[in-house]
Design a protein around this motif. Structure first.
Motif, PDB file in Angstrom:
ATOM      1  N   LYS A   1       0.841  -1.192   0.000  1.00 29.21           N
ATOM      2  CA  LYS A   1       0.000   0.000   0.000  1.00 29.21           C
ATOM      3  C   LYS A   1       0.882   1.250   0.000  1.00 29.21           C
ATOM      4  O   LYS A   1       0.619   2.209  -0.725  1.00 29.21           O
TER       5      LYS A   1
ATOM      6  N   HIS B   1       2.141   1.879  -3.411  1.00 26.05           N
ATOM      7  CA  HIS B   1       1.152   2.544  -4.275  1.00 26.05           C
ATOM      8  C   HIS B   1       1.236   4.054  -4.100  1.00 26.05           C
ATOM      9  O   HIS B   1       1.260   4.812  -5.063  1.00 26.05           O
TER      10      HIS B   1
ATOM     11  N   CYS C   1       2.179   3.166  -8.618  1.00 26.93           N
ATOM     12  CA  CYS C   1       1.971   1.939  -9.365  1.00 26.93           C
ATOM     13  C   CYS C   1       2.156   0.830  -8.339  1.00 26.93           C
ATOM     14  O   CYS C   1       2.439   1.114  -7.178  1.00 26.93           O
ATOM     15  N   SER C   2       1.982  -0.413  -8.753  1.00 30.25           N
ATOM     16  CA  SER C   2       2.072  -1.478  -7.755  1.00 30.25           C
ATOM     17  C   SER C   2       3.443  -2.147  -7.809  1.00 30.25           C
ATOM     18  O   SER C   2       4.102  -2.165  -8.850  1.00 30.25           O
TER      19      SER C   2
ATOM     20  N   GLU D   1       3.902  -5.264  -7.648  1.00 26.50           N
ATOM     21  CA  GLU D   1       3.764  -6.419  -8.544  1.00 26.50           C
ATOM     22  C   GLU D   1       4.057  -6.048  -9.984  1.00 26.50           C
ATOM     23  O   GLU D   1       4.737  -6.796 -10.696  1.00 26.50           O
ATOM     24  N   GLU D   2       3.538  -4.900 -10.444  1.00 26.50           N
ATOM     25  CA  GLU D   2       3.769  -4.589 -11.852  1.00 26.50           C
ATOM     26  C   GLU D   2       5.245  -4.307 -12.113  1.00 26.50           C
ATOM     27  O   GLU D   2       5.779  -4.728 -13.139  1.00 26.50           O
TER      28      GLU D   2
ATOM     29  N   ALA E   1       7.060  -7.713 -12.066  1.00 26.03           N
ATOM     30  CA  ALA E   1       6.708  -8.563 -13.204  1.00 26.03           C
ATOM     31  C   ALA E   1       7.252  -8.022 -14.508  1.00 26.03           C
ATOM     32  O   ALA E   1       7.678  -8.787 -15.375  1.00 26.03           O
ATOM     33  N   ALA E   2       7.247  -6.710 -14.640  1.00 25.31           N
ATOM     34  CA  ALA E   2       7.656  -6.136 -15.926  1.00 25.31           C
ATOM     35  C   ALA E   2       9.152  -6.294 -16.163  1.00 25.31           C
ATOM     36  O   ALA E   2       9.597  -6.271 -17.300  1.00 25.31           O
TER      37      ALA E   2
ATOM     38  N   ARG F   1      10.538 -14.640 -12.734  1.00 27.02           N
ATOM     39  CA  ARG F   1       9.345 -13.790 -12.629  1.00 27.02           C
ATOM     40  C   ARG F   1       8.227 -14.529 -11.916  1.00 27.02           C
ATOM     41  O   ARG F   1       7.586 -13.983 -11.014  1.00 27.02           O
TER      42      ARG F   1
ATOM     43  N   LEU G   1       6.902 -12.903  -8.546  1.00 29.61           N
ATOM     44  CA  LEU G   1       5.539 -12.368  -8.582  1.00 29.61           C
ATOM     45  C   LEU G   1       4.646 -13.104  -7.590  1.00 29.61           C
ATOM     46  O   LEU G   1       3.859 -12.496  -6.861  1.00 29.61           O
TER      47      LEU G   1
ATOM     48  N   SER H   1       2.866 -11.224  -4.495  1.00 27.67           N
ATOM     49  CA  SER H   1       1.415 -11.038  -4.584  1.00 27.67           C
ATOM     50  C   SER H   1       0.648 -11.788  -3.517  1.00 27.67           C
ATOM     51  O   SER H   1      -0.497 -11.461  -3.254  1.00 27.67           O
ATOM     52  N   THR H   2       1.274 -12.812  -2.943  1.00 27.99           N
ATOM     53  CA  THR H   2       0.464 -13.683  -2.117  1.00 27.99           C
ATOM     54  C   THR H   2       0.028 -13.007  -0.812  1.00 27.99           C
ATOM     55  O   THR H   2       0.728 -12.150  -0.287  1.00 27.99           O
TER      56      THR H   2
END
Lengths: 314, 367
Positions: free
Chosen positions: A123, A126, A131-132, A134-135, A138-139, A146, A150, A154-155
């Motif tokens: 949070k 963010h 942005c998150s 995760e993104e 992952a990117a 990855r 990820l 994310s979990t």
């Protein structure tokens, strides 16, 4: 248990802010005074001081510190003064910028924090970076690395103690299969490590050890792995099984080699000083020939050393 | 009398609008014989009764529609008190529900098992709606997700919950899932879903998206181009896009505003929407629809519940959508519905539902 010490009677945030301003004024900075205040305040008190300082002097305390201090000391103080969740978000973001080298920081943050803490870190991410996490993770990665990173990031793991021993046994088998066959077919392994609760994973790994006589980390293939996936996996497993032992090892490595790794020292000590540094210290001492404080005293110097020692409770 | 009842039975089983013979025959004083008059007097009640049977069948949801008309059933119960023959006639006039069963001496009309099951489902609609309405939204979502996973239903509900809820609400549902089932939602999805959709579904339910408005047009363009390339190569090689790393990564991690920009640019660059290019992969299409235009998605789900031949899941979707969206984007759903189907949502619900269930839905939908 934390190692920082906060005085019995804490000055008001206004007094602290004024004292800091006094330390900044004149020739140079009175670093000892800065340490004497900030290294002995908890996160709530530090936030109050920051707000009060900004109100009184119309400038950001963080920016003033960044201009007054320098080097390793400045980097450590900058991270220290942040809110604990923001701090880890900032560290995670820095790691995503050179993720191929620094992915293990992401693994540490994802695996050592409680599920609720990880959510708070995300949070904060963010809010700061719009942005998150995760993104960004992952990117900038691909393949198994990855998928693993990820999943870990994310979990939102179940946080309770409920364990299904039948499931632990069957998943120990799955893990064994995956590990035996190299790194090509690791979907199931990533699924298990990336979603199960920590209690369930500990049960699975102990079934693995009972069944195969060796711990899961030792059973991982040791070949060269340019993608970093195996190393990330090993790090994740170590962090999940015993975070204190893992960080103790990290600190030993950072203080042992010729040329101390200040960034790692900063990262571990600043993050854990108000969390569980005592346990990490104890784990450090078990396997080292000296206490953590002795090792830090030997390998660091100047204001940086004074700051770390203050955080460690000396 | 018999031929009228036979007519009534054949007419009602087609579930069409009431046949002409059921409209009440007017009693005209006739100069003809008393026997004719008596015959006509017997005809009128017979025709009216066929009408009554229609009504009761409709109330029992035998002529389509969702829910039961409790008030009409109670009224029939009252009217036919101490008249078992009336009930017997009702049973005889609906071979779809009851079959003649010889046994022992007399003939009895027994319930078809299918009819009993159908009735149970229809009576339960109001109860389900009420129970769900009272629950915390997070618990609702957790229970729906759990049900879908453990009954091996199509995963559309998972996609719906994962993609249409706000980030903190999805997180809340995951927290509720912990409390209810002592597992995390993602671990159950990863464990229970073993087909090609697994990676996408785990990604979608694990998402904690950035909820702000910042959008990078440059990034959207880059990802739209990458998606187009993925679509092209998949159609050449026959690979499934739902297992494509790029597709899953973009759909599962980017914020919704960012995704909408990407979808928009995709259409500008390629002429077709991403949804169209995901044809043949329902899970992906649902994800894109839910992320891009949830109101339209929900409108289509609702309409699906009203269609002839709608199955159990399609009908259950009506309760789920109305209850879960009534305090969220119901106004947008009403607009989308009117735009797509040319009718007001409230009118469609009033036409296709009965009784307390209908009233509850209308109350949740609002004017």
């Amino acid at each position: 248990m934390a190692t920082i010490t906060v005085p019995q009677v804490v000055p008001s945030s206004a007094e602290d802010a004024a004292a800091l301003m006094k330390a900044f004024q004149g020739w140079g900075t009175d670093e000892k005074a800065v340490i004497a205040i900030l290294a002995h305040r908890n996160s709530f008190q530090r936030k109050e001081i920051m707000l009060e300082y900004e109100e009184m002097y119309n400038e950001s305390l963080i920016q003033r510190l960044q201009s007054e201090l320098s080097g390793d000391f400045e980097r450590a103080m900058y991270h220290w003064i942040l809110d604990p969740m923001e701090r880890q978000a900032v560290m995670a973001n820095a790691a995503t910028k050179c993720i191929q080298e620094e992915y293990k920081i992401i693994v540490e943050i994802a695996c050592v924090n409680s599920p609720a803490e990880l959510v708070a870190i995300k949070k904060a991410y963010h809010v700061i970076y719009k942005c998150s996490l995760e993104e960004d993770v992952a990117a900038r990665t691909r393949g198994n690395l990855r998928s693993l990173l990820l999943a870990l990031v994310s979990t939102y793991r179940y946080d309770g103690d409920d364990v299904d021993m039948g499931l632990a046994k069957s998943e120990a088998k799955i893990v064994h299969e995956a590990v035996r066959n190299g790194t090509t077919d690791h979907e199931e392994l990533i699924r298990v490590v990336g979603t199960r609760s920590k209690a369930q994973l500990k049960a699975t790994f102990s079934c693995f050890r009972d069944e195969h006589g060796t711990s899961i980390t030792k059973a991982l293939p040791h070949g060269t792995d340019r993608t970093g996936y195996l190393h990330a996996l090993r790090t994740a497993l170590r962090c999940i099984v015993d975070g204190n032992k893992y960080f103790a090892k990290v600190l030993r490595t950072a203080t042992r080699n010729s040329g101390t790794d200040e960034d790692t020292l900063t990262r571990v000590i600043v993050v854990h000083a108000e969390k569980d540094m005592k346990d990490i210290s104890a784990a450090f001492q078990k396997r080292a020939s000296c206490t953590l404080q002795e090792a830090i005293a030997k390998e660091t110097s100047g204001d940086y050393k004074s700051f770390l020692m203050a955080l460690l409770g000396s | 009398m018999q031929h009228l009842l036979a007519q009534a039975s054949s007419n009602s089983s087609s579930a069409a609008s009431p046949p002409a013979s059921a409209s009440p025959v007017r009693l005209r004083p006739s100069p003809s014989s008393r026997r004719d008059q008596q015959h006509r007097e017997r005809e009128a009640p017979a025709a009216a009764m066929a009408d009554e049977h229609q009504e009761l069948a409709r109330a029992f949801s035998g002529l389509g529609g969702l829910g039961v008309d409790e008030a009409a059933v109670v009224s029939a119960v009252g009217r036919w008190r101490r008249q078992p023959e009336k009930r017997a006639q009702f049973r005889r006039s609906f071979p779809g529900f009851f079959t003649a069963s010889g046994g022992g001496g007399g003939v009895m009309e027994r319930c078809e098992d299918e009819y009993v099951r159908q009735l149970e489902a229809e009576f339960a609609r109001f109860k389900d709606a009420a129970v769900l309405w009272a629950m915390h939204p997070w618990e609702r979502d957790a229970r729906w997700a759990h049900h879908v996973l453990h009954k091996a239903h199509p995963p559309a509900v998972l996609v719906e919950v994962a993609c249409t809820r706000a980030a903190d609400d999805l997180l809340g549902a995951r927290r509720a899932y912990h409390a209810l089932y002592h597992r995390s939602l993602e671990e159950d999805v990863a464990y229970c879903v073993r087909d090609a959709n697994a990676a996408l579904l785990v990604g979608l339910v694990s998402a904690y998206r950035y909820e702000g408005t910042r959008v990078s047009e440059e990034l959207a363009k880059e990802e739209a181009k990458a998606l187009a390339a993925a679509v092209k190569s998949a159609s050449a090689s026959g690979a499934k896009l739902v297992q494509n790393d790029l597709v899953v990564r973009v759909l599962a991690t980017r914020s919704k505003p960012q995704l909408r920009a990407t979808f928009r640019i995709y259409k500008e660059l390629n002429g077709k929407t991403l949804e169209e290019d995901f044809a043949g992969e329902p899970c992906l299409q649902e994800a894109v629809k839910c992320l891009d235009s949830p109101a339209r998605y929900f409108g289509e789900l609702i309409n699906g519940a009203f269609k002839d031949g709608a199955d159990k899941q399609a009908k259950a979707a009506l309760t789920r959508v109305v209850v879960s969206r009534s305090e969220a984007d119901m106004e947008e759903i009403k607009d989308a519905y009117a735009k797509q189907f040319g009718a007001k949502l409230t009118d469609a619900v009033a036409k296709n539902a009965h009784g307390h269930y209908k009233d509850a839905l209308l109350a949740m939908i609002g004017k």
